[in-house]
Motif scaffolding. Sequence first.
Motif, PDB file in Angstrom:
ATOM      1  N   ALA A   8     -46.451  10.285  -7.124  1.00 22.31           N
ATOM      2  CA  ALA A   8     -45.272  10.181  -6.485  1.00 22.31           C
ATOM      3  C   ALA A   8     -45.587  11.143  -5.009  1.00 22.31           C
ATOM      4  CB  ALA A   8     -43.825  10.401  -6.987  1.00 22.31           C
ATOM      5  N   MET A  11     -47.174   8.067   4.072  1.00 20.01           N
ATOM      6  CA  MET A  11     -46.990   7.309   2.757  1.00 20.01           C
ATOM      7  C   MET A  11     -46.129   7.790   1.542  1.00 20.01           C
ATOM      8  SD  MET A  11     -48.893   5.161   3.607  1.00 20.01           S
ATOM      9  CE  MET A  11     -48.715   4.155   2.308  1.00 20.01           C
ATOM     10  N   ASN A  54     -43.310   7.965  -0.862  1.00 18.15           N
ATOM     11  CA  ASN A  54     -42.671   6.940  -1.466  1.00 18.15           C
ATOM     12  C   ASN A  54     -41.379   6.990  -2.263  1.00 18.15           C
ATOM     13  OD1 ASN A  54     -43.609   7.944  -3.564  1.00 18.15           O
ATOM     14  ND2 ASN A  54     -45.193   6.376  -4.156  1.00 18.15           N
ATOM     15  N   ARG A  64     -41.569   0.373   6.588  1.00 20.29           N
ATOM     16  CA  ARG A  64     -41.467   0.581   5.109  1.00 20.29           C
ATOM     17  C   ARG A  64     -40.329   0.593   4.270  1.00 20.29           C
ATOM     18  NH1 ARG A  64     -44.243   5.298   3.388  1.00 20.29           N
ATOM     19  NH2 ARG A  64     -44.429   4.094   1.565  1.00 20.29           N
ATOM     20  N   ASP A 115     -40.422  -0.350   0.515  1.00 15.76           N
ATOM     21  CA  ASP A 115     -41.245   0.082  -0.504  1.00 15.76           C
ATOM     22  C   ASP A 115     -41.160   1.858  -0.732  1.00 15.76           C
ATOM     23  OD1 ASP A 115     -42.444   0.917   1.865  1.00 15.76           O
ATOM     24  OD2 ASP A 115     -44.456   0.492   1.398  1.00 15.76           O
ATOM     25  N   VAL A 116     -40.089   2.106  -0.370  1.00 19.44           N
ATOM     26  CA  VAL A 116     -39.633   3.404  -0.481  1.00 19.44           C
ATOM     27  C   VAL A 116     -38.423   3.515  -1.417  1.00 19.44           C
ATOM     28  CG1 VAL A 116     -39.013   5.681   0.406  1.00 19.44           C
ATOM     29  CG2 VAL A 116     -41.052   4.298   1.497  1.00 19.44           C
TER      30      VAL A 116
END
Length: 337
Positions: free
Chosen positions: A152, A222, A224, A246, A249-250
Amino acid sequence: MKKLLVGTALAVVTSAGAAAAQDVSACLITKTDTNPFFVKMREGAEAAAAEAGITLRSYAGKVDGDHETQVAAIETCIADGASGILLTASDTSSIVSAVTQAREAGLLVIALDTPLDPIDAADSTFATDNFLAGELIGQWAAATLGDEAANAKIAMLDLAVSQPTVGVLRDQGFLQGFGIELGDPNKWGDETDPRIVGHDVTAGNEEGGRKAMENLLAVDPMINVVYTINEPAAAGAYEALKAIGRENDVLIVSVDGGCPGVQNIADGVIGATSQQYPLRMAALGIEAIAAYAADGSLPENTPGKDFFDTGVALVTDKPAEGVDSISVAEGMDLCWG
């Protein structure tokens, strides 16, 4: 003196009715009067005060973190001869001297939602178990990610640089629930786990959440997993993620349980939230002030805890194995705001 600023610095609402004929009054002092959590808290206090025949005066800071306004409100309550104060402190340590003055003047002081630092600076605390609230969303996030929890990249969207207790408890609870080793559990930011991209502060509002999310995405685009101090901050974080494509996808988790936040779970903005119950906190606080005014009795803590626990439940429509939760439909039945 600070109390001379009261007329311009405070938002004041007075509940009279049956209380006007009696000599018992109470004060509610919240961080703001716009956050739905504090709006519902005021509603609970007003209803309980009307039923008990207590005159209630409500004060609020202009923004979350407005410590000076809260000090002025305490001074006003002392001067007005109030029997007690219900307080959600913006600065949980700096407010202690003003609280001490109130207690020495014979007022009962109950911290609502946010424990003072130290917690026994108030006569009692009526609150969500904020560490547990954070722990539940941390456990849920880790269980939802499964093996990927080890990889993560976590953004921590906290409340304020002064690190009020409510913010520290939720932050540290989340990290422990996620399986991250804590440093000093009485503060955030000293953890060494490389999965934490960083901490930023939001002032507990949507714009603050958006800016904090943008700042942390600049550190690592990136990210998440996003922990947020409350649901307005979560909504802002989502907007920042949406701006870079995004938003899907978080994993975003939060604390509060207000109706807009629970709806955001249904809409896929938030994965899960820990729901707390501000109306109950305030109503119980007024009942405690009424009892204190009547015979000097003091409220008792929940057995095994140093505060009175007003309850918390994890709300999600994607339950995780081993983590107790209620559905969005159940959360909507219990939400506020």
